[in-house]
Write a protein that holds these residues in place. Sequence first.
Motif, PDB file in Angstrom:
ATOM      1  N   TRP A 165       3.437  15.460   1.433  1.00 23.84           N
ATOM      2  CA  TRP A 165       3.812  15.553   2.651  1.00 23.84           C
ATOM      3  C   TRP A 165       4.527  16.935   3.105  1.00 23.84           C
ATOM      4  CZ3 TRP A 165       9.186  16.234   3.718  1.00 23.84           C
ATOM      5  CH2 TRP A 165       9.902  15.362   2.630  1.00 23.84           C
TER       6      TRP A 165
ATOM      7  N   ALA B  84       3.599   1.123   2.556  1.00 24.99           N
ATOM      8  CA  ALA B  84       4.804   2.195   2.399  1.00 24.99           C
ATOM      9  C   ALA B  84       3.925   3.322   2.383  1.00 24.99           C
ATOM     10  CB  ALA B  84       5.271   1.762   0.821  1.00 24.99           C
ATOM     11  N   THR B  85       3.413   3.653   3.563  1.00 22.76           N
ATOM     12  CA  THR B  85       2.432   4.807   3.603  1.00 22.76           C
ATOM     13  C   THR B  85       3.126   6.029   4.231  1.00 22.76           C
ATOM     14  OG1 THR B  85       1.528   3.594   5.527  1.00 22.76           O
ATOM     15  CG2 THR B  85       0.277   3.291   3.696  1.00 22.76           C
ATOM     16  N   GLY B  86       4.249   6.206   4.427  1.00 22.94           N
ATOM     17  CA  GLY B  86       5.029   7.466   4.762  1.00 22.94           C
ATOM     18  C   GLY B  86       5.156   7.710   6.294  1.00 22.94           C
TER      19      GLY B  86
ATOM     20  N   THR C 185       2.487   4.492  -3.069  1.00 22.58           N
ATOM     21  CA  THR C 185       3.747   4.473  -4.250  1.00 22.58           C
ATOM     22  C   THR C 185       4.412   5.596  -4.041  1.00 22.58           C
ATOM     23  OG1 THR C 185       1.620   5.197  -5.353  1.00 22.58           O
ATOM     24  CG2 THR C 185       2.242   2.851  -5.750  1.00 22.58           C
ATOM     25  N   GLY C 186       4.703   5.888  -2.887  1.00 18.90           N
ATOM     26  CA  GLY C 186       5.693   7.099  -3.024  1.00 18.90           C
ATOM     27  C   GLY C 186       7.326   6.536  -3.144  1.00 18.90           C
TER      28      GLY C 186
ATOM     29  N   VAL D 239      -6.852   2.499  -5.451  1.00 19.37           N
ATOM     30  CA  VAL D 239      -7.528   2.752  -4.509  1.00 19.37           C
ATOM     31  C   VAL D 239      -8.085   4.184  -4.286  1.00 19.37           C
ATOM     32  CG1 VAL D 239      -6.807   0.818  -3.046  1.00 19.37           C
ATOM     33  CG2 VAL D 239      -5.695   2.873  -2.781  1.00 19.37           C
TER      34      VAL D 239
ATOM     35  N   ARG E 128       7.897  14.876  -4.019  1.00 17.82           N
ATOM     36  CA  ARG E 128       9.298  14.370  -4.052  1.00 17.82           C
ATOM     37  C   ARG E 128       9.312  13.552  -5.454  1.00 17.82           C
ATOM     38  NH1 ARG E 128      14.201  14.330  -0.827  1.00 17.82           N
ATOM     39  NH2 ARG E 128      15.214  12.626  -1.565  1.00 17.82           N
TER      40      ARG E 128
ATOM     41  N   ILE F  16       0.893  -1.130   0.102  1.00 22.23           N
ATOM     42  CA  ILE F  16      -0.059   0.035  -0.017  1.00 22.23           C
ATOM     43  C   ILE F  16       0.879   1.282   0.125  1.00 22.23           C
ATOM     44  CG2 ILE F  16      -1.900   1.228   1.058  1.00 22.23           C
ATOM     45  CD1 ILE F  16      -2.455  -1.289   2.593  1.00 22.23           C
TER      46      ILE F  16
HETATM   47  O1  N01 Z   1       6.099   8.055   1.744  1.00 19.92           O
HETATM   48  P1  N01 Z   1       5.101   9.076   0.806  1.00 19.92           P
HETATM   49  P2  N01 Z   1       7.227   7.295   1.353  1.00 19.92           P
HETATM   50  N1  N01 Z   1      -4.605   4.754   1.443  1.00 19.92           N
HETATM   51  O2  N01 Z   1       4.523   9.800   1.957  1.00 19.92           O
HETATM   52  C1  N01 Z   1      -0.034   6.289   0.151  1.00 19.92           C
HETATM   53  C2  N01 Z   1      11.872  10.094   1.442  1.00 19.92           C
HETATM   54  N2  N01 Z   1      12.607   8.862   1.116  1.00 19.92           N
HETATM   55  O3  N01 Z   1       7.715   6.647   2.513  1.00 19.92           O
HETATM   56  O4  N01 Z   1      -0.155  10.203  -2.194  1.00 19.92           O
HETATM   57  C3  N01 Z   1      -3.981   4.508   0.172  1.00 19.92           C
HETATM   58  O5  N01 Z   1       5.780   9.653  -0.294  1.00 19.92           O
HETATM   59  C4  N01 Z   1       0.435   7.473  -0.338  1.00 19.92           C
HETATM   60  O6  N01 Z   1      -0.743   7.839  -1.299  1.00 19.92           O
HETATM   61  P3  N01 Z   1      -1.167   9.573  -1.397  1.00 19.92           P
HETATM   62  C5  N01 Z   1      11.506  10.950   0.432  1.00 19.92           C
HETATM   63  O7  N01 Z   1      11.704  12.403   0.754  1.00 19.92           O
HETATM   64  C6  N01 Z   1      13.396   8.912  -0.020  1.00 19.92           C
HETATM   65  O8  N01 Z   1       7.261   6.610   0.141  1.00 19.92           O
HETATM   66  O9  N01 Z   1      -1.293  10.216  -0.084  1.00 19.92           O
HETATM   67  N3  N01 Z   1      -2.800   4.962   0.149  1.00 19.92           N
HETATM   68  C7  N01 Z   1       1.512   7.465  -1.073  1.00 19.92           C
HETATM   69  O10 N01 Z   1       1.335   6.802  -2.254  1.00 19.92           O
HETATM   70  C8  N01 Z   1       9.989  10.670   0.503  1.00 19.92           C
HETATM   71  O11 N01 Z   1       9.070  11.492  -0.383  1.00 19.92           O
HETATM   72  C9  N01 Z   1      14.130   7.599  -0.382  1.00 19.92           C
HETATM   73  O12 N01 Z   1      -2.555   9.465  -1.964  1.00 19.92           O
HETATM   74  C10 N01 Z   1      -2.165   5.761   1.325  1.00 19.92           C
HETATM   75  C11 N01 Z   1       2.492   6.534   0.053  1.00 19.92           C
HETATM   76  O13 N01 Z   1       1.183   6.056   0.661  1.00 19.92           O
HETATM   77  C12 N01 Z   1       9.869  10.272   1.791  1.00 19.92           C
HETATM   78  O14 N01 Z   1      10.795   9.733   2.396  1.00 19.92           O
HETATM   79  C13 N01 Z   1      13.481   6.630  -0.416  1.00 19.92           C
HETATM   80  C14 N01 Z   1      -2.852   5.880   2.365  1.00 19.92           C
HETATM   81  C15 N01 Z   1       2.975   7.347   0.834  1.00 19.92           C
HETATM   82  O15 N01 Z   1       4.159   7.922   0.169  1.00 19.92           O
HETATM   83  C16 N01 Z   1       8.634   9.471   2.266  1.00 19.92           C
HETATM   84  O16 N01 Z   1       8.523   8.485   1.089  1.00 19.92           O
HETATM   85  C17 N01 Z   1      12.154   6.371   0.235  1.00 19.92           C
HETATM   86  C18 N01 Z   1      -4.011   5.459   2.456  1.00 19.92           C
HETATM   87  N4  N01 Z   1      -4.759   5.698   3.542  1.00 19.92           N
HETATM   88  C19 N01 Z   1      11.642   7.637   1.166  1.00 19.92           C
HETATM   89  N5  N01 Z   1      -2.053   6.573   3.077  1.00 19.92           N
HETATM   90  C20 N01 Z   1      15.170   7.827  -1.405  1.00 19.92           C
HETATM   91  O17 N01 Z   1      16.215   8.415  -0.984  1.00 19.92           O
HETATM   92  C21 N01 Z   1      -0.785   6.844   2.618  1.00 19.92           C
HETATM   93  N6  N01 Z   1      -0.839   6.214   1.282  1.00 19.92           N
HETATM   94  C22 N01 Z   1      15.018   7.393  -2.525  1.00 19.92           C
END
Ligand code: N01
Length: 547
Positions: free
Chosen positions: A499, A384-386, A190-191, A356, A335, A188
């Motif tokens: 975010w 993977a909801t952040g 796609t960030g 969804v 991002r 869940i």
């Molecule tokens: O989190 P995110 P992340 N039902 O918040 C979805 C850094 N980072 O962990 O967009 C369904 O970006 C949400 O959907 P929506 C980087 O700065 C860096 O991936 O809210 N879906 C989204 O798709 C990054 O920006 C690296 O509609 C739900 C996802 O969850 C930050 O961390 C790697 C939901 C969350 O995406 C965060 O990234 C990883 C729900 N109720 C992270 N709630 C690198 O350096 C949330 N979502 C490469």
Amino acid sequence: MPDASHASSPRQLDVAIVGGGLGGLYAIHRLRKLGLKVRAYEAGSGIGGTWFWNRYPGARCDVESLEYSYSFSDELQQEWKWPERYGTQPEILKYINHVADRFDLRRDVQLNTRIKTATFDGATNEWTLRTESGEDIRARYCIMAAGNLSTPRVPNFKGIGSFKGKWYHSGLWPHEGVDFTGLRVGVIGTGSSGVQMIPLIARQAKHLHVFQRTANFSLPARNAPMEEERESRHKAEYPARRRAAYDTPFAIGGYPRPTQSALDVTEEERNAAYEAKWQEGGSISYLYTYTDLLVNKEANDTASEFARNKIRGIVKDKRTAELLAPKDHPIGTKRLCLDTNYYETYNRDNVVLVDVRSAPIQEITEKGVRTAEAEYELDVIVFATGFDAMTGALREIDIRTSDGAVLADHWEGGPLTYLGLMVSGFPNMFVVTGPGSPGVKTQMIASIEQHVDWIADAIDHLGRHQLDRIEPSPQAESEWVGHVNAVADSTLYPLANSWYVGANIPGKPRVFMPYVGGFDRYKKRCDEIVSKGYEGFTLSRHKAEVA
Ligand code: N01
């Protein structure tokens, strides 16, 4: 284990640091050089912050390794060898541990120690930090280096406790790893985290359902083994390259600054330029194609549409391709993800994208995920909801003063800081790369070093002038917050539900938190403020002379 020596007297420090990640570690190193007694408190069982917790498959930095590293020691940057263009999580964690050993930082890090409260006493001019296990730490100064993406959030789905399979959050990944072989997996989100893990989980799992609410733009990273010649060339010019990077908005060097508007060239020229950047890989490179991609919607549309067409070209199923092609925000305003085979993964027989947005997740059941349309049976769910970004870590600490100021109240309508470094009403408390700072919009380690250097210089300045208190004026704070917002409003960033504005956390105030005016501009402003005698800050002496 937490230090149990606290039963009798509180530990007395010059500077208490919250967090043992890249920020906390550099603060130990830098402040020790001033002869100060410092100690960092880290909730995890190891150092490394983000890179300690985020161990999901595919976790890797999206800034190139030669840039994403400390610059404070030329010997360190010359000697460390990065094996790939972009560092993997294990490699970066290894590097951080190497730095801790090399500069003997571990003896001042207390692991397994979560700070629960931080209270400033105006009479004694001291902060008292209390740990979860009841230890008190007293310090003149306190540095919050608790991270911006360090408070993982699992949405409050109905029935989450009933799921009979296993579930994980990207930011709390088990150290022993997860074997998805032969399992039915649901991801869940796609960030950046989802985009990195999905291709790898898909290769292992029997079946993967990706639950997407909002499509994100992702560009190919074009990761590759480090080329020796490139590495030696870079290292030969390291100090100059670092200086040049600090004169750029993202504190990342090596990309020529754009000189033209996207609208000043023909469509053919534009597409050829975007194609070259797509082939080169990397997000800054793409956003640097033209001067106005982040400020002019019409210009941005051309870059967004190019990326959407790429997705349409890669993903064979037309409906899936259209779902994956973002249409709700201009490219770069959330991002921008970097990936390896993300879109290609949707051509696999064992991967299905579930929209969804049109049929939201209604509950987690014993068997899996139920949306408004169907129930998906799963063995494992990955969230993977952040994160509760930028303010989450500080809101989890009860921060207050003897004058009755409470940080949670002060920030009720959104975070207020001066330069992202200090908060009015909370003297001697510094924040590293928090709201109002450009941190998250830059090469983070550059921002960390700049912030910590600024803080160390301020503490040193106070000491040399027999002063012991610094705090920003409410007016300076409010003007800075106004400036942060005005700069954001002059760009396209506010058009995205990201975010950056707290949009991912239900009920969080919608305020644009990072400073997007650029690292170069920010650093100049910080330096100017110092040269004007710490303009906007009040510096004073409070502690009574010892007789
Ligand atoms: O989190 P995110 P992340 N039902 O918040 C979805 C850094 N980072 O962990 O967009 C369904 O970006 C949400 O959907 P929506 C980087 O700065 C860096 O991936 O809210 N879906 C989204 O798709 C990054 O920006 C690296 O509609 C739900 C996802 O969850 C930050 O961390 C790697 C939901 C969350 O995406 C965060 O990234 C990883 C729900 N109720 C992270 N709630 C690198 O350096 C949330 N979502 C490469």
